[in-house]
Write a protein that holds these residues in place. Structure first.
Motif, PDB file in Angstrom:
ATOM      1  N   ASN A  61      47.588  29.984  42.598  1.00  8.03           N
ATOM      2  CA  ASN A  61      46.735  31.631  41.562  1.00  8.03           C
ATOM      3  C   ASN A  61      45.455  32.623  42.953  1.00  8.03           C
ATOM      4  OD1 ASN A  61      47.399  30.455  39.432  1.00  8.03           O
ATOM      5  ND2 ASN A  61      46.004  28.587  39.625  1.00  8.03           N
ATOM      6  N   ASP A  62      46.344  32.405  43.803  1.00  8.23           N
ATOM      7  CA  ASP A  62      45.220  33.490  45.075  1.00  8.23           C
ATOM      8  C   ASP A  62      46.842  33.948  45.939  1.00  8.23           C
ATOM      9  OD1 ASP A  62      43.782  35.377  46.479  1.00  8.23           O
ATOM     10  OD2 ASP A  62      42.866  33.331  47.096  1.00  8.23           O
ATOM     11  N   LEU A  63      48.438  33.631  45.721  1.00  7.32           N
ATOM     12  CA  LEU A  63      48.560  34.696  46.914  1.00  7.32           C
ATOM     13  C   LEU A  63      48.394  35.820  47.641  1.00  7.32           C
ATOM     14  CD1 LEU A  63      51.603  34.818  44.373  1.00  7.32           C
ATOM     15  CD2 LEU A  63      51.294  32.921  45.669  1.00  7.32           C
ATOM     16  N   PRO A  64      49.192  35.721  48.860  1.00  7.16           N
ATOM     17  CA  PRO A  64      48.829  36.742  49.851  1.00  7.16           C
ATOM     18  C   PRO A  64      49.574  38.060  48.958  1.00  7.16           C
ATOM     19  CG  PRO A  64      49.575  35.175  50.852  1.00  7.16           C
ATOM     20  CD  PRO A  64      50.528  34.808  49.763  1.00  7.16           C
ATOM     21  N   TYR A  65      48.508  39.432  49.748  1.00  7.02           N
ATOM     22  CA  TYR A  65      48.886  40.675  49.336  1.00  7.02           C
ATOM     23  C   TYR A  65      47.939  41.798  49.783  1.00  7.02           C
ATOM     24  CZ  TYR A  65      43.859  40.321  47.736  1.00  7.02           C
ATOM     25  OH  TYR A  65      42.157  40.400  47.733  1.00  7.02           O
ATOM     26  N   VAL A  66      48.384  42.591  49.409  1.00  5.71           N
ATOM     27  CA  VAL A  66      47.799  43.559  50.490  1.00  5.71           C
ATOM     28  C   VAL A  66      46.877  44.692  50.016  1.00  5.71           C
ATOM     29  CG1 VAL A  66      48.975  45.717  52.302  1.00  5.71           C
ATOM     30  CG2 VAL A  66      50.243  43.612  51.804  1.00  5.71           C
ATOM     31  N   GLU A  67      47.596  44.871  49.319  1.00  2.00           N
ATOM     32  CA  GLU A  67      46.513  46.264  48.631  1.00  2.00           C
ATOM     33  C   GLU A  67      46.140  46.413  48.314  1.00  2.00           C
ATOM     34  OE1 GLU A  67      47.517  50.830  46.148  1.00  2.00           O
ATOM     35  OE2 GLU A  67      49.010  48.902  46.210  1.00  2.00           O
ATOM     36  N   GLY A  68      44.409  46.903  48.649  1.00  2.60           N
ATOM     37  CA  GLY A  68      42.787  46.472  48.490  1.00  2.60           C
ATOM     38  C   GLY A  68      42.437  44.773  48.415  1.00  2.60           C
ATOM     39  N   ASN A  69      42.808  44.267  50.007  1.00  2.00           N
ATOM     40  CA  ASN A  69      42.530  43.384  50.596  1.00  2.00           C
ATOM     41  C   ASN A  69      41.857  43.633  52.203  1.00  2.00           C
ATOM     42  OD1 ASN A  69      42.235  40.700  51.877  1.00  2.00           O
ATOM     43  ND2 ASN A  69      44.248  39.805  51.069  1.00  2.00           N
ATOM     44  N   ASP A  70      40.757  43.914  51.946  1.00  5.42           N
ATOM     45  CA  ASP A  70      40.197  44.072  53.392  1.00  5.42           C
ATOM     46  C   ASP A  70      40.680  42.982  53.778  1.00  5.42           C
ATOM     47  OD1 ASP A  70      39.130  46.449  52.330  1.00  5.42           O
ATOM     48  OD2 ASP A  70      37.088  45.756  51.607  1.00  5.42           O
ATOM     49  N   ASN A  71      40.899  41.965  54.245  1.00  2.00           N
ATOM     50  CA  ASN A  71      40.586  40.732  55.619  1.00  2.00           C
ATOM     51  C   ASN A  71      42.564  40.966  55.615  1.00  2.00           C
ATOM     52  OD1 ASN A  71      38.754  39.445  53.993  1.00  2.00           O
ATOM     53  ND2 ASN A  71      39.661  38.708  52.445  1.00  2.00           N
TER      54      ASN A  71
END
Length: 122
Positions: A61-71
């Protein structure tokens, strides 16, 4: 592999890649991953996490992502808990490569002398 947005130049040559882009993520086997690496695939956005000798550990339910992910800009933050390496494609403009192994990171920086430490980029 997750959050992929790609340009598949192999389509023009009739090469079919072993990825189903209707899925949110892919866990390719070695042969399928090699096919992707050897293709003319350009990853515009996406996360590729490498694990060794085990399945990746992540929350479905919390897959790795890029856009909008400051981490993704944090040096020691890996989106897959047991990842040993993470490659993040950011809008075809930047490629962020992270290693848990300092020696591997050093060798990468030595080979790609244009690479800059993430903390210097900010």
């Amino acid at each position: 592999m997750s959050d992929l947005d790609v340009i598949n130049f192999a389509d023009y040559e009739g090469i079919e890649l072993p990825l189903d882009f209707s899925d949110e993520f892919h866990i390719p086997n070695q042969k399928n991953f090699e096919t992707v690496v050897d293709s003319e695939l350009q990853i515009i956005w996406g996360v590729i996490s490498a694990v060794k000798n085990e399945m990746p550990k992540f929350n479905i339910n919390d897959l790795p992502y890029v856009e909008g992910n400051d981490n993704v800009w944090e040096n020691d933050y890996f989106q897959i808990t047991n990842a040993i390496m993470e490659i993040t494609a950011w809008d075809s403009s930047y490629t962020i490569v992270k290693f848990r192994d300092a020696e591997l990171s050093r060798k990468f920086k030595e080979y790609f002398d244009e690479a800059i430490p993430l903390e210097q980029f900010k």
